[in-house]
Design an enzyme around this catalytic site. Sequence first.
Site: not given
Length: 144
Positions: A9-10, A17, A22, A74, A77, A98, A100, A107
Amino acid sequence: MKVLFLFGPNLGALGTRDPERYGTQTLEEIMGEVSARGARLGHEVAWRQSDHEGDLVGWLLAAAGEGFGAVVLNPGALTHYSYALRDAVEACGAPVVEVHMTNIYAREAFRRHSVISPVARVTIAGGGAGGYHLALEALSWITP
């Protein structure tokens, strides 16, 4: 090796964004560079993005059957709470890296836990778009 990159998502909104966090590259631009690097390393790269958990689960479960030797994921969320995605990573039949773009461990508190990391072969966090390139390099160490 065929390598499948999956984005949750996103991540389709990369470039617009939160560019301070990012960057300004779109997902298409990032994957163009990753695909070129993959080709230099002898990998055939494919990629898919969805804002829907079920799409990602289905793609993970089908990856090995489609001839993918590894998956770079990735989960966005979904990293923090999707046990369905976690179970699909564990069951997919190919090693999963994985990735990110940000350091999720530095964070907000709710982002500091990954339900995916315990079943991923490698976790890369905080390298920006370079994390996807690092994932390609990691494959030479974790796959036969």
